[in-house]
Design an enzyme around this catalytic site. Structure first.
Site, PDB file in Angstrom:
ATOM      1  N   ILE A 149       0.824  -1.204   0.000  1.00 35.66           N
ATOM      2  CA  ILE A 149       0.000   0.000   0.000  1.00 35.66           C
ATOM      3  C   ILE A 149       0.865   1.264   0.000  1.00 35.66           C
ATOM      4  O   ILE A 149       0.432   2.305  -0.487  1.00 35.66           O
ATOM      5  CB  ILE A 149      -0.976  -0.019   1.209  1.00 35.66           C
ATOM      6  N   HIS A 192       7.149 -11.499   5.010  1.00 34.87           N
ATOM      7  CA  HIS A 192       6.889 -11.012   3.655  1.00 34.87           C
ATOM      8  C   HIS A 192       8.190 -10.560   3.013  1.00 34.87           C
ATOM      9  O   HIS A 192       9.139 -10.165   3.698  1.00 34.87           O
ATOM     10  CB  HIS A 192       5.882  -9.857   3.674  1.00 34.87           C
TER      11      HIS A 192
HETATM   12  P1  AMP Z   1       7.640  -4.246   6.994  1.00 31.81           P
HETATM   13  O1  AMP Z   1       7.926  -2.895   7.560  1.00 31.81           O
HETATM   14  O2  AMP Z   1       8.822  -4.894   6.337  1.00 31.81           O
HETATM   15  O3  AMP Z   1       6.999  -5.153   8.039  1.00 31.81           O
HETATM   16  O4  AMP Z   1       6.606  -4.036   5.825  1.00 31.81           O
HETATM   17  C1  AMP Z   1       5.228  -4.026   6.008  1.00 31.81           C
HETATM   18  C2  AMP Z   1       4.625  -3.420   4.773  1.00 31.81           C
HETATM   19  O5  AMP Z   1       3.242  -3.754   4.736  1.00 31.81           O
HETATM   20  C3  AMP Z   1       4.722  -1.902   4.706  1.00 31.81           C
HETATM   21  O6  AMP Z   1       5.521  -1.529   3.587  1.00 31.81           O
HETATM   22  C4  AMP Z   1       3.263  -1.458   4.530  1.00 31.81           C
HETATM   23  O7  AMP Z   1       3.121  -0.410   3.599  1.00 31.81           O
HETATM   24  C5  AMP Z   1       2.593  -2.723   4.047  1.00 31.81           C
HETATM   25  N1  AMP Z   1       1.179  -2.824   4.364  1.00 31.81           N
HETATM   26  C6  AMP Z   1       0.589  -2.669   5.568  1.00 31.81           C
HETATM   27  N2  AMP Z   1      -0.737  -2.871   5.472  1.00 31.81           N
HETATM   28  C7  AMP Z   1      -0.994  -3.156   4.163  1.00 31.81           C
HETATM   29  C8  AMP Z   1      -2.176  -3.463   3.418  1.00 31.81           C
HETATM   30  N3  AMP Z   1      -3.390  -3.506   3.998  1.00 31.81           N
HETATM   31  N4  AMP Z   1      -2.058  -3.712   2.102  1.00 31.81           N
HETATM   32  C9  AMP Z   1      -0.854  -3.663   1.502  1.00 31.81           C
HETATM   33  N5  AMP Z   1       0.290  -3.391   2.149  1.00 31.81           N
HETATM   34  C10 AMP Z   1       0.230  -3.136   3.457  1.00 31.81           C
END
Ligand code: AMP
Ligand code: ZN
Length: 142
Positions: A31, A100
């Site tokens: 996102i 992820h």
């Molecule tokens: P991290 O900081 O490596 O844990 O990355 C988590 C990622 O998840 C961040 O880049 C957020 O932008 C992404 N994120 C959080 N919620 C969502 C969502 N509902 N849909 C898509 N991406 C998301």
């Protein structure tokens, strides 16, 4: 897992811009779109971080990443390269505790992604490197 935002995405309870999915993984747009096309690849099974993968899940997830990475790259002729980033633990910038892999397309040296680490090679002599090597090897197991 209850209260896991990515498990909710897997279950379809929260919408996502899905670009690929099969029985093992789901890939969808991050996102935040750090750069255009920024995509997350997640195992459908809840696993918090890389330390909790078994070999089979790791093989299944990693084997799917090149195909997804190629599709992202080929989606835009301006993409020159890609950083693949996996954060593990809050200290390492993990904010969603369902493992992820970030696929971050790179466009220019000045686009909106940066990653640096210091070159500390002048601070370690051979004995210190050997001690670090041995402490890791001792924990390697089979
Ligand atoms: P991290 O900081 O490596 O844990 O990355 C988590 C990622 O998840 C961040 O880049 C957020 O932008 C992404 N994120 C959080 N919620 C969502 C969502 N509902 N849909 C898509 N991406 C998301
Ligand atoms: Zn989860």
């Amino acid at each position: 897992m209850k209260d896991c935002i990515f498990c909710k995405i897997v279950a379809g309870e929260i919408p996502s811009y899905t670009v690929y999915e099969d029985d093992v993984v789901k890939a969808f747009l991050d996102i935040s779109q750090g750069t255009p096309g920024h995509t997350l690849v997640i195992p459908k099974k809840h696993v918090p971080n890389i330390f909790e993968y078994d070999e089979e899940l790791a093989a299944q997830v990693f084997s799917r990443i090149p195909k997804i990475a190629r599709a992202v790259k080929e989606s835009n002729p301006d993409i020159q390269g890609m950083n693949i980033v996996n954060n593990n633990g809050q200290i390492a910038y993990q904010s969603v505790f369902h493992s992820h892999f970030h696929l971050v397309p790179r466009y220019t040296a000045n686009d909106d992604f940066g990653m640096t680490f210091k070159d500390n090679s002048n601070k370690y002599d051979a004995d210190q490197l050997k001690a670090i090597q041995e402490s890791i090897v001792a924990k390697m197991g089979d």
